[in-house]
Design a protein around this motif. Structure first.
Motif, PDB file in Angstrom:
ATOM      1  N   ALA A 254      -2.087  15.842  -6.373  1.00 30.52           N
ATOM      2  CA  ALA A 254      -1.745  14.808  -5.392  1.00 30.52           C
ATOM      3  C   ALA A 254      -1.022  15.444  -4.212  1.00 30.52           C
ATOM      4  CB  ALA A 254      -0.863  13.745  -6.037  1.00 30.52           C
ATOM      5  N   PHE A 255      -1.280  14.901  -3.036  1.00 24.84           N
ATOM      6  CA  PHE A 255      -0.617  15.346  -1.807  1.00 24.84           C
ATOM      7  C   PHE A 255       0.331  14.251  -1.343  1.00 24.84           C
ATOM      8  CE2 PHE A 255      -3.275  18.958  -0.129  1.00 24.84           C
ATOM      9  CZ  PHE A 255      -4.182  19.000  -1.169  1.00 24.84           C
ATOM     10  N   VAL A 256       1.495  14.640  -0.823  1.00 21.46           N
ATOM     11  CA  VAL A 256       2.372  13.693  -0.141  1.00 21.46           C
ATOM     12  C   VAL A 256       2.566  14.220   1.276  1.00 21.46           C
ATOM     13  CG1 VAL A 256       4.645  12.597  -0.089  1.00 21.46           C
ATOM     14  CG2 VAL A 256       3.483  12.964  -2.280  1.00 21.46           C
ATOM     15  N   LEU A 257       2.275  13.363   2.261  1.00 26.51           N
ATOM     16  CA  LEU A 257       2.299  13.798   3.664  1.00 26.51           C
ATOM     17  C   LEU A 257       3.692  13.670   4.266  1.00 26.51           C
ATOM     18  CD1 LEU A 257      -0.959  12.121   5.038  1.00 26.51           C
ATOM     19  CD2 LEU A 257      -0.662  14.406   4.081  1.00 26.51           C
ATOM     20  N   LYS A 258       4.004  14.592   5.173  1.00 22.69           N
ATOM     21  CA  LYS A 258       5.247  14.438   5.937  1.00 22.69           C
ATOM     22  C   LYS A 258       4.953  14.019   7.377  1.00 22.69           C
ATOM     23  CE  LYS A 258       5.502  19.392   6.942  1.00 22.69           C
ATOM     24  NZ  LYS A 258       6.244  20.639   6.716  1.00 22.69           N
TER      25      LYS A 258
ATOM     26  N   ILE B 163       0.867  -1.192   0.000  1.00 23.42           N
ATOM     27  CA  ILE B 163       0.000   0.000   0.000  1.00 23.42           C
ATOM     28  C   ILE B 163       0.900   1.237   0.000  1.00 23.42           C
ATOM     29  CG2 ILE B 163      -1.782   1.283   1.264  1.00 23.42           C
ATOM     30  CD1 ILE B 163      -2.860  -1.395   0.491  1.00 23.42           C
ATOM     31  N   VAL B 164       0.700   2.125  -0.967  1.00 25.86           N
ATOM     32  CA  VAL B 164       1.541   3.328  -1.040  1.00 25.86           C
ATOM     33  C   VAL B 164       0.739   4.615  -0.842  1.00 25.86           C
ATOM     34  CG1 VAL B 164       3.268   2.232  -2.509  1.00 25.86           C
ATOM     35  CG2 VAL B 164       1.350   3.442  -3.571  1.00 25.86           C
ATOM     36  N   GLY B 165      -0.580   4.521  -0.770  1.00 26.42           N
ATOM     37  CA  GLY B 165      -1.366   5.737  -0.573  1.00 26.42           C
ATOM     38  C   GLY B 165      -2.849   5.490  -0.750  1.00 26.42           C
ATOM     39  N   LYS B 166      -3.566   6.594  -0.960  1.00 28.31           N
ATOM     40  CA  LYS B 166      -5.019   6.532  -1.077  1.00 28.31           C
ATOM     41  C   LYS B 166      -5.462   7.403  -2.244  1.00 28.31           C
ATOM     42  CE  LYS B 166      -5.297   4.586   3.110  1.00 28.31           C
ATOM     43  NZ  LYS B 166      -3.936   4.021   3.004  1.00 28.31           N
ATOM     44  N   LYS B 167      -6.619   7.096  -2.792  1.00 30.28           N
ATOM     45  CA  LYS B 167      -7.244   7.994  -3.761  1.00 30.28           C
ATOM     46  C   LYS B 167      -8.617   8.392  -3.246  1.00 30.28           C
ATOM     47  CE  LYS B 167     -10.112   7.167  -6.836  1.00 30.28           C
ATOM     48  NZ  LYS B 167     -10.811   6.957  -8.116  1.00 30.28           N
ATOM     49  N   ILE B 168      -8.981   9.615  -3.533  1.00 33.09           N
ATOM     50  CA  ILE B 168     -10.317  10.085  -3.171  1.00 33.09           C
ATOM     51  C   ILE B 168     -11.104  10.228  -4.469  1.00 33.09           C
ATOM     52  CG2 ILE B 168     -11.640  11.808  -1.892  1.00 33.09           C
ATOM     53  CD1 ILE B 168      -8.940  12.678  -0.628  1.00 33.09           C
TER      54      ILE B 168
ATOM     55  N   ALA C 224      -8.986  21.058   7.326  1.00 32.19           N
ATOM     56  CA  ALA C 224      -8.171  21.392   6.154  1.00 32.19           C
ATOM     57  C   ALA C 224      -6.858  22.048   6.588  1.00 32.19           C
ATOM     58  CB  ALA C 224      -8.960  22.318   5.231  1.00 32.19           C
ATOM     59  N   MET C 225      -6.880  22.772   7.696  1.00 35.14           N
ATOM     60  CA  MET C 225      -5.655  23.421   8.182  1.00 35.14           C
ATOM     61  C   MET C 225      -4.631  22.378   8.616  1.00 35.14           C
ATOM     62  SD  MET C 225      -8.462  25.302   8.506  1.00 35.14           S
ATOM     63  CE  MET C 225      -9.245  25.342  10.116  1.00 35.14           C
ATOM     64  N   ASP C 226      -5.116  21.289   9.249  1.00 39.04           N
ATOM     65  CA  ASP C 226      -4.207  20.199   9.620  1.00 39.04           C
ATOM     66  C   ASP C 226      -3.592  19.562   8.367  1.00 39.04           C
ATOM     67  OD1 ASP C 226      -4.769  20.385  12.394  1.00 39.04           O
ATOM     68  OD2 ASP C 226      -6.644  19.300  12.082  1.00 39.04           O
ATOM     69  N   VAL C 227      -4.399  19.463   7.318  1.00 38.82           N
ATOM     70  CA  VAL C 227      -3.910  18.842   6.078  1.00 38.82           C
ATOM     71  C   VAL C 227      -2.729  19.642   5.520  1.00 38.82           C
ATOM     72  CG1 VAL C 227      -4.481  18.309   3.670  1.00 38.82           C
ATOM     73  CG2 VAL C 227      -6.119  17.777   5.502  1.00 38.82           C
ATOM     74  N   ILE C 228      -2.883  20.953   5.451  1.00 41.29           N
ATOM     75  CA  ILE C 228      -1.792  21.793   4.921  1.00 41.29           C
ATOM     76  C   ILE C 228      -0.545  21.629   5.801  1.00 41.29           C
ATOM     77  CG2 ILE C 228      -1.060  24.169   4.385  1.00 41.29           C
ATOM     78  CD1 ILE C 228      -3.330  23.240   2.578  1.00 41.29           C
ATOM     79  N   ARG C 229      -0.752  21.631   7.107  1.00 37.53           N
ATOM     80  CA  ARG C 229       0.372  21.509   8.047  1.00 37.53           C
ATOM     81  C   ARG C 229       1.107  20.181   7.865  1.00 37.53           C
ATOM     82  NH1 ARG C 229       0.505  18.939  12.459  1.00 37.53           N
ATOM     83  NH2 ARG C 229      -1.751  18.686  12.580  1.00 37.53           N
ATOM     84  N   ALA C 230       0.347  19.111   7.591  1.00 38.69           N
ATOM     85  CA  ALA C 230       0.942  17.776   7.510  1.00 38.69           C
ATOM     86  C   ALA C 230       1.463  17.452   6.111  1.00 38.69           C
ATOM     87  CB  ALA C 230      -0.080  16.726   7.929  1.00 38.69           C
ATOM     88  N   THR C 231       1.253  18.376   5.144  1.00 39.16           N
ATOM     89  CA  THR C 231       1.629  18.085   3.756  1.00 39.16           C
ATOM     90  C   THR C 231       3.094  18.411   3.500  1.00 39.16           C
ATOM     91  OG1 THR C 231      -0.615  18.452   2.966  1.00 39.16           O
ATOM     92  CG2 THR C 231       1.150  18.658   1.336  1.00 39.16           C
ATOM     93  N   ASP C 232       3.816  17.457   2.922  1.00 36.07           N
ATOM     94  CA  ASP C 232       5.184  17.690   2.506  1.00 36.07           C
ATOM     95  C   ASP C 232       5.172  18.521   1.218  1.00 36.07           C
ATOM     96  OD1 ASP C 232       7.880  17.627   2.111  1.00 36.07           O
ATOM     97  OD2 ASP C 232       8.047  15.456   1.865  1.00 36.07           O
TER      98      ASP C 232
ATOM     99  N   GLY D   2       4.406  10.068   4.188  1.00 32.54           N
ATOM    100  CA  GLY D   2       4.977   9.426   3.006  1.00 32.54           C
ATOM    101  C   GLY D   2       3.945   8.885   2.041  1.00 32.54           C
ATOM    102  N   GLU D   3       2.690   8.761   2.501  1.00 32.83           N
ATOM    103  CA  GLU D   3       1.666   8.260   1.595  1.00 32.83           C
ATOM    104  C   GLU D   3       1.296   9.308   0.545  1.00 32.83           C
ATOM    105  OE1 GLU D   3      -1.646   5.747   2.561  1.00 32.83           O
ATOM    106  OE2 GLU D   3      -1.024   5.629   4.645  1.00 32.83           O
ATOM    107  N   VAL D   4       0.918   8.809  -0.627  1.00 28.85           N
ATOM    108  CA  VAL D   4       0.429   9.665  -1.715  1.00 28.85           C
ATOM    109  C   VAL D   4      -1.092   9.702  -1.640  1.00 28.85           C
ATOM    110  CG1 VAL D   4       0.224   9.857  -4.227  1.00 28.85           C
ATOM    111  CG2 VAL D   4       2.370   9.068  -3.213  1.00 28.85           C
ATOM    112  N   ILE D   5      -1.668  10.887  -1.753  1.00 34.02           N
ATOM    113  CA  ILE D   5      -3.128  10.993  -1.781  1.00 34.02           C
ATOM    114  C   ILE D   5      -3.549  11.705  -3.055  1.00 34.02           C
ATOM    115  CG2 ILE D   5      -5.215  11.800  -0.608  1.00 34.02           C
ATOM    116  CD1 ILE D   5      -2.380  12.097   1.523  1.00 34.02           C
TER     117      ILE D   5
END
Lengths: 265, 267
Positions: free
Chosen positions: A109-113, A56-61, A123-131, A225-228
């Protein structure tokens, strides 16, 4: 549905994927499938792919735009799992021979750090957690005959995920207006269609927050590290041998993809 | 495109009076080609220029031009390969955040556009997007309120040209920017009505690049024997589909890099 039924349909989808053929809509065979059943079938299908060696390398919405939600009669997106076997690099030629009835979608696509643990994610948490974010193409595909899907069918079929390609230009969502960034899709050198980030749940970050909260409730991890793939910002584009697509996200960059061969249908 | 005029001066004045009456008193009329099936695009522009002459004679001031039918889909639908143009006057301008009356409009619709303000005169034929960008002082976001005077918004190219390209009102706003500081091809746009997103797109929807629409406008002006003067305000055509509005509606257009333009509609 009991565990035996779940396994049966998950295995049927896995076999259809492996053999590049379609099966009848699950709802035609089993009219009482719930959304929760559909996600359990998806999990079984993905477990089979993982057992066969993928990771598993990520998720799709998916189902993130209002027209698609209206069409399927739902009020929220869905999600599927990205596996190592779905990954193409920009510059690769996608072999349509590995797909059944593919269509391309242009996305961000988003990649999380950092891990995103719902519920309670905004949504604010998403921006903060995005690499970083990158333009990308998802090539959706359906193991259901003629794409005759209702929401339970597509969820069970891993949200109709096929393969995906990430662009090479990485952007920082703190420096880019991901909500108002334009999306320009060209096919074989000609303008095909345009869109904008807001087409996805008002903002792609909203879709990722939805996913974090949904996964949190289901106890599925959402890791650094996951791709979304955050959801389509373009029209669906059917692709055939020789086609070349380019999507450009305003203020960010492009992703280019070529296709060769023939899909099963 | 042929600018051949086939109608007599008498017919042109007659059609102009018909359009002017519909515009001034806000009522719908049948498209002009119902009565004059042989009417050409050149005839349409002759009517439009006669309309402008009358407006200017009454003290209206021309502030610029607009391009219309600038998306490939719209041109294909109309069976034409050129956009139409129309003139803009000070009487059509409304300030940002204004309450805009619909009492003097027939069936208004709003669309989002990138607008250009020119620092140099431009002359066709042969005007290019590059020449447009070099002659541009700044760009800004705009909302055009179009209002066809033809019943059911149904028309053909000669009729819509005679009706001044459905021009009615416009609002410029947001943030002025140098064109060279932006990628004018990939600007995202969101149109909201009463807080709900009703249309979306990116600026490439306008002939691949909004400056291409301005270049075509300049080349059409050349065929009419005119140039685009320095200082002109020029709208490059709808990025989004046009959305109907009525009294009570509040509209905001949000543009990547250019800010937003808002207005509301009243009786």
């Amino acid at each position: 549905m009991n565990e035996e039924q779940i396994q049966h349909y998950g295995d049927a989808l896995y076999d259809a994927w492996r053999e590049r053929r379609t099966i009848a809509p699950l709802l035609e065979q089993e009219p009482d499938i719930t959304l929760a059943d559909a996600y359990r079938i998806q999990l079984r299908y993905i477990e089979r792919r993982v057992a066969a060696g993928e990771t598993i390398v990520g998720k799709k919405i998916g189902v993130t735009s209002k027209p698609v939600q209206d069409f399927l009669g739902v009020f929220q997106p869905d999600f599927g799992q990205l596996t190592s076997g779905m990954v193409y690099q920009e510059g690769d030629v996608i072999d349509l021979g590995t797909l059944i009835q593919p269509k391309a979608e242009a996305e961000l696509a988003f990649v999380l750090k950092e891990d995103l643990q719902g519920p309670g994610v905004t949504a604010m948490d998403v921006i903060r957690a995005t690499d970083y974010v990158v333009p990308c193409f998802e090539i959706v595909d359906s193991r259901i005959t003629d794409w005759k899907i209702r929401i339970q069918d597509t969820v069970a079929d891993n949200a109709s995920c096929g393969v995906y390609v990430l662009g090479k230009t990485k952007g920082d969502p703190r420096k880019l207006d991901i909500t108002l960034a334009g999306m320009v899709l060209e096919k074989n050198g000609e303008l095909h269609s345009t869109g904008v980030g807001a087409a996805v749940q008002g903002s792609p970050a909203n879709a990722v927050a939805w996913l974090a909260n949904t996964l949190g409730e289901l106890g599925i991890p959402f890791k650094a590290g996951e791709v979304i793939l955050s959801g389509s910002q373009s029209a669906l584009v059917p692709v055939v041998d020789g086609d070349e697509l380019v999507c450009t996200v305003g203020g960010l960059g492009s992703c280019r993809v070529k296709f060769s061969g023939r899909s099963a249908v | 495109m042929s600018m051949e005029i086939t109608l007599s001066r008498e017919d042109i004045v007659r059609l102009c009076e018909r359009v002017e009456g519909a515009q001034t008193r806000a009522y719908a009329i049948p498209k002009l080609t119902d009565e004059y099936p042989g009417m050409t695009i050149g005839d349409g522009y002759a009517v439009q220029l006669e309309l402008r002459r009358r407006f200017l004679a009454r003290g209206h001031k021309q502030v610029g031009w607009k391009a219309g039918l600038t998306s490939k889909a719209k041109m294909k639908q109309m069976g034409v390969d050129v956009p139409s143009i129309g003139f803009l006057t000070d009487r059509m301008a409304r300030p940002e955040n204004a309450a805009i009356s619909t009492a003097d409009l027939v069936h208004p619709r709003v669309e989002c556009e990138v607008a250009f303000v020119m620092k140099d005169e431009l002359k066709g034929p042969g005007c290019t997007a590059g020449a447009v960008l070099a002659a541009t002082d700044y760009v800004l976001p705009a909302v055009e309120i179009i209002d066809s005077r033809f019943s059911g918004f149904k028309f053909d190219l000669p009729s819509v040209v005679a009706d001044n390209g459905s021009s009615a009102r416009f609002v410029g706003g947001g943030r002025a920017r140098y064109a060279q500081d932006l990628d004018l091809r990939t600007l995202g746009v969101v149109l909201e009505k009463n807080g709900e997103i009703v249309a979306m797109g990116a600026s490439a929807a306008v002939l691949g690049h909004p400056a291409e629409a301005i270049a075509m406008l300049v080349n059409i002006l050349a065929e009419l024997g005119e140039s685009l003067p320095a200082g002109s305000f020029v709208m490059s055509g709808g990025i989004t589909e046009a959305i109907a509005v009525k009294p009570g509606d509040s509209v905001i257009a949000r543009f990547q890099e250019l800010g937003s333009v808002s207005m509301r509609f009243v009786e």
